[in-house]
Scaffold this motif. Structure first.
Motif, PDB file in Angstrom:
ATOM      1  N   GLU A 102     108.477  74.725  25.612  1.00 25.99           N
ATOM      2  CA  GLU A 102     109.372  74.411  26.722  1.00 25.99           C
ATOM      3  C   GLU A 102     109.207  75.413  27.864  1.00 25.99           C
ATOM      4  OE1 GLU A 102     113.465  73.811  25.597  1.00 25.99           O
ATOM      5  OE2 GLU A 102     112.871  72.625  23.830  1.00 25.99           O
ATOM      6  N   LYS A 103     108.928  76.662  27.542  1.00 26.65           N
ATOM      7  CA  LYS A 103     108.735  77.684  28.564  1.00 26.65           C
ATOM      8  C   LYS A 103     107.520  77.380  29.441  1.00 26.65           C
ATOM      9  CE  LYS A 103     110.886  81.527  26.133  1.00 26.65           C
ATOM     10  NZ  LYS A 103     110.728  82.903  25.649  1.00 26.65           N
ATOM     11  N   LEU A 104     106.539  76.713  28.875  1.00 25.11           N
ATOM     12  CA  LEU A 104     105.320  76.422  29.625  1.00 25.11           C
ATOM     13  C   LEU A 104     105.598  75.625  30.900  1.00 25.11           C
ATOM     14  CD1 LEU A 104     102.896  75.555  26.687  1.00 25.11           C
ATOM     15  CD2 LEU A 104     103.064  77.710  27.957  1.00 25.11           C
ATOM     16  N   ALA A 105     106.640  74.813  30.903  1.00 22.45           N
ATOM     17  CA  ALA A 105     106.975  74.007  32.071  1.00 22.45           C
ATOM     18  C   ALA A 105     107.391  74.871  33.268  1.00 22.45           C
ATOM     19  CB  ALA A 105     108.096  73.026  31.730  1.00 22.45           C
ATOM     20  N   TYR A 106     107.808  76.106  33.021  1.00 17.14           N
ATOM     21  CA  TYR A 106     108.243  77.014  34.081  1.00 17.14           C
ATOM     22  C   TYR A 106     107.102  77.880  34.619  1.00 17.14           C
ATOM     23  CZ  TYR A 106     112.998  75.936  32.577  1.00 17.14           C
ATOM     24  OH  TYR A 106     114.174  75.299  32.263  1.00 17.14           O
ATOM     25  N   ALA A 107     105.991  77.888  33.936  1.00 11.04           N
ATOM     26  CA  ALA A 107     104.927  78.856  34.201  1.00 11.04           C
ATOM     27  C   ALA A 107     104.132  78.559  35.465  1.00 11.04           C
ATOM     28  CB  ALA A 107     103.977  78.912  33.012  1.00 11.04           C
ATOM     29  N   ASP A 108     103.851  79.629  36.196  1.00  9.98           N
ATOM     30  CA  ASP A 108     102.845  79.574  37.254  1.00  9.98           C
ATOM     31  C   ASP A 108     101.470  79.831  36.645  1.00  9.98           C
ATOM     32  OD1 ASP A 108     104.513  79.299  39.736  1.00  9.98           O
ATOM     33  OD2 ASP A 108     105.364  81.172  38.961  1.00  9.98           O
ATOM     34  N   PHE A 109     101.458  80.660  35.594  1.00  4.18           N
ATOM     35  CA  PHE A 109     100.241  80.996  34.864  1.00  4.18           C
ATOM     36  C   PHE A 109     100.570  81.022  33.369  1.00  4.18           C
ATOM     37  CE2 PHE A 109     100.073  83.268  38.931  1.00  4.18           C
ATOM     38  CZ  PHE A 109      98.898  82.767  39.454  1.00  4.18           C
ATOM     39  N   VAL A 110      99.581  80.721  32.539  1.00  4.69           N
ATOM     40  CA  VAL A 110      99.753  80.725  31.088  1.00  4.69           C
ATOM     41  C   VAL A 110      98.642  81.553  30.455  1.00  4.69           C
ATOM     42  CG1 VAL A 110      99.751  79.299  28.996  1.00  4.69           C
ATOM     43  CG2 VAL A 110     100.855  78.450  31.079  1.00  4.69           C
ATOM     44  N   ILE A 111      99.034  82.388  29.494  1.00  2.00           N
ATOM     45  CA  ILE A 111      98.073  83.139  28.688  1.00  2.00           C
ATOM     46  C   ILE A 111      98.370  82.822  27.236  1.00  2.00           C
ATOM     47  CG2 ILE A 111      97.239  85.421  27.998  1.00  2.00           C
ATOM     48  CD1 ILE A 111      98.038  86.408  30.819  1.00  2.00           C
ATOM     49  N   ASP A 112      97.397  82.267  26.535  1.00  2.00           N
ATOM     50  CA  ASP A 112      97.527  81.913  25.122  1.00  2.00           C
ATOM     51  C   ASP A 112      96.864  83.013  24.296  1.00  2.00           C
ATOM     52  OD1 ASP A 112      97.423  80.876  22.552  1.00  2.00           O
ATOM     53  OD2 ASP A 112      96.708  78.900  23.183  1.00  2.00           O
ATOM     54  N   THR A 113      97.672  83.692  23.480  1.00  2.32           N
ATOM     55  CA  THR A 113      97.161  84.810  22.682  1.00  2.32           C
ATOM     56  C   THR A 113      96.855  84.409  21.235  1.00  2.32           C
ATOM     57  OG1 THR A 113      99.353  85.582  21.983  1.00  2.32           O
ATOM     58  CG2 THR A 113      98.503  86.438  24.085  1.00  2.32           C
ATOM     59  N   SER A 114      96.673  83.120  20.999  1.00  2.00           N
ATOM     60  CA  SER A 114      96.474  82.628  19.632  1.00  2.00           C
ATOM     61  C   SER A 114      95.112  82.985  19.056  1.00  2.00           C
ATOM     62  CB  SER A 114      96.634  81.104  19.588  1.00  2.00           C
ATOM     63  OG  SER A 114      97.921  80.729  19.982  1.00  2.00           O
ATOM     64  N   THR A 115      94.147  83.284  19.907  1.00  2.00           N
ATOM     65  CA  THR A 115      92.794  83.542  19.400  1.00  2.00           C
ATOM     66  C   THR A 115      92.494  85.039  19.451  1.00  2.00           C
ATOM     67  OG1 THR A 115      91.823  83.071  21.569  1.00  2.00           O
ATOM     68  CG2 THR A 115      92.029  81.215  20.036  1.00  2.00           C
ATOM     69  N   SER A 116      91.355  85.402  19.925  1.00  2.00           N
ATOM     70  CA  SER A 116      90.907  86.796  19.879  1.00  2.00           C
ATOM     71  C   SER A 116      91.470  87.640  21.020  1.00  2.00           C
ATOM     72  CB  SER A 116      89.378  86.836  19.965  1.00  2.00           C
ATOM     73  OG  SER A 116      88.949  86.402  21.247  1.00  2.00           O
ATOM     74  N   PHE A 117      91.408  88.940  20.812  1.00  2.00           N
ATOM     75  CA  PHE A 117      91.792  89.874  21.864  1.00  2.00           C
ATOM     76  C   PHE A 117      90.910  89.669  23.090  1.00  2.00           C
ATOM     77  CE2 PHE A 117      91.316  93.874  24.150  1.00  2.00           C
ATOM     78  CZ  PHE A 117      92.635  94.183  24.410  1.00  2.00           C
ATOM     79  N   GLU A 118      89.621  89.450  22.877  1.00  2.00           N
ATOM     80  CA  GLU A 118      88.686  89.261  23.986  1.00  2.00           C
ATOM     81  C   GLU A 118      89.057  88.033  24.813  1.00  2.00           C
ATOM     82  OE1 GLU A 118      87.748  89.789  20.764  1.00  2.00           O
ATOM     83  OE2 GLU A 118      87.167  91.900  21.068  1.00  2.00           O
ATOM     84  N   GLU A 119      89.446  86.950  24.153  1.00  2.24           N
ATOM     85  CA  GLU A 119      89.842  85.736  24.867  1.00  2.24           C
ATOM     86  C   GLU A 119      91.148  85.964  25.635  1.00  2.24           C
ATOM     87  OE1 GLU A 119      90.263  81.991  26.538  1.00  2.24           O
ATOM     88  OE2 GLU A 119      88.499  83.129  25.896  1.00  2.24           O
ATOM     89  N   THR A 120      92.062  86.687  25.025  1.00  6.30           N
ATOM     90  CA  THR A 120      93.312  87.019  25.708  1.00  6.30           C
ATOM     91  C   THR A 120      93.029  87.866  26.938  1.00  6.30           C
ATOM     92  OG1 THR A 120      94.575  86.899  23.655  1.00  6.30           O
ATOM     93  CG2 THR A 120      95.546  88.179  25.455  1.00  6.30           C
ATOM     94  N   ARG A 121      92.152  88.840  26.800  1.00  7.33           N
ATOM     95  CA  ARG A 121      91.791  89.687  27.938  1.00  7.33           C
ATOM     96  C   ARG A 121      91.141  88.862  29.049  1.00  7.33           C
ATOM     97  NH1 ARG A 121      91.603  94.949  29.053  1.00  7.33           N
ATOM     98  NH2 ARG A 121      90.169  95.603  30.681  1.00  7.33           N
ATOM     99  N   ARG A 122      90.285  87.926  28.689  1.00  2.00           N
ATOM    100  CA  ARG A 122      89.627  87.077  29.688  1.00  2.00           C
ATOM    101  C   ARG A 122      90.669  86.292  30.486  1.00  2.00           C
ATOM    102  NH1 ARG A 122      88.767  82.301  30.908  1.00  2.00           N
ATOM    103  NH2 ARG A 122      89.631  81.381  29.044  1.00  2.00           N
ATOM    104  N   GLN A 123      91.641  85.713  29.769  1.00  3.43           N
ATOM    105  CA  GLN A 123      92.698  84.957  30.440  1.00  3.43           C
ATOM    106  C   GLN A 123      93.543  85.866  31.343  1.00  3.43           C
ATOM    107  OE1 GLN A 123      94.958  82.186  27.803  1.00  3.43           O
ATOM    108  NE2 GLN A 123      93.494  82.913  26.267  1.00  3.43           N
ATOM    109  N   THR A 124      93.820  87.054  30.855  1.00  5.44           N
ATOM    110  CA  THR A 124      94.623  88.012  31.631  1.00  5.44           C
ATOM    111  C   THR A 124      93.900  88.410  32.916  1.00  5.44           C
ATOM    112  OG1 THR A 124      95.604  88.843  29.577  1.00  5.44           O
ATOM    113  CG2 THR A 124      95.785  90.263  31.525  1.00  5.44           C
ATOM    114  N   GLU A 125      92.617  88.681  32.804  1.00  2.84           N
ATOM    115  CA  GLU A 125      91.833  89.040  33.999  1.00  2.84           C
ATOM    116  C   GLU A 125      91.773  87.873  34.987  1.00  2.84           C
ATOM    117  OE1 GLU A 125      88.118  90.545  32.492  1.00  2.84           O
ATOM    118  OE2 GLU A 125      89.041  92.444  31.903  1.00  2.84           O
ATOM    119  N   GLN A 126      91.693  86.663  34.458  1.00  2.00           N
ATOM    120  CA  GLN A 126      91.675  85.481  35.318  1.00  2.00           C
ATOM    121  C   GLN A 126      92.992  85.363  36.095  1.00  2.00           C
ATOM    122  OE1 GLN A 126      91.196  81.781  33.170  1.00  2.00           O
ATOM    123  NE2 GLN A 126      90.404  80.740  34.990  1.00  2.00           N
TER     124      GLN A 126
END
Length: 170
Positions: free
Chosen positions: A143-167
């Motif tokens: 439900e929170k996703l509907a409010y988001a300007d940006f989304v970061i999904d941390t379900s996978t690896s740290f590297e993927e999370t970092r990539r999303q964060t940098e984006q």
């Protein structure tokens, strides 16, 4: 390169002895919430409020205004140091409280529900049931996703999370 404040840490600071929320919490919940050193035992307080929405609302009414004041002071200090700074407030209940409206953008960081439960148990040393009570006290991530300007999904690896964060940063 961003400035960051963690609302949980601020909340812990505003309930320390000598802070205004300290006395109010003891008046509201009694001295049974105190640990051996006279500090509020967050585990004891959590056991009272996460099983009772009325008591949780009372806790929030005492603590949240102090957290907002501290965040505002922090944001002012960041702006004074660098008016172009990117300041991030990390807070779990931002949407539920409506406080997200104070900010220019909202980043929702989430993961798979089972992973969220496991991480909370491990981080806070909680039983599965106690962790689930805390999660249930929040708006569901989907439900929170509907409010988001940006989304970061941390379900996978740290590297993927970092990539999303940098984006998001760029």
């Amino acid at each position: 390169g961003c400035e960051l404040v963690d609302a949980d840490r601020v909340a812990h600071a505003v309930i320390e002895p000598g802070q205004p929320a300290y006395d109010e919490l003891i008046a509201e919940f009694g001295s049974s919430i105190l640990g051996a050193e006279g500090r509020i035992d967050r585990g004891r307080l959590g056991a009272l409020v996460f099983a009772d929405s009325t008591r949780r609302a009372r806790l929030n009414a005492i603590v949240h205004p102090r957290v907002y004041e501290a965040q505002a002071a922090w944001l002012s200090a960041v702006a004074a140091r660098d008016p172009r700074a990117i300041a991030i407030v990390d807070a779990a209940l931002m949407i539920e409280t409506g406080s997200y409206r104070r900010f220019d953008r909202l980043i929702v960081v989430h993961c798979l529900p089972e992973l969220q439960l496991t991480r909370l148990q491990e981080r806070n040393g909680l039983t599965r049931e106690a962790a689930q009570l805390r999660i249930d006290a929040q708006m569901p991530s989907h439900e929170k996703l509907a409010y988001a300007d940006f989304v970061i999904d941390t379900s996978t690896s740290f590297e993927e999370t970092r990539r999303q964060t940098e984006q998001v940063f760029h």
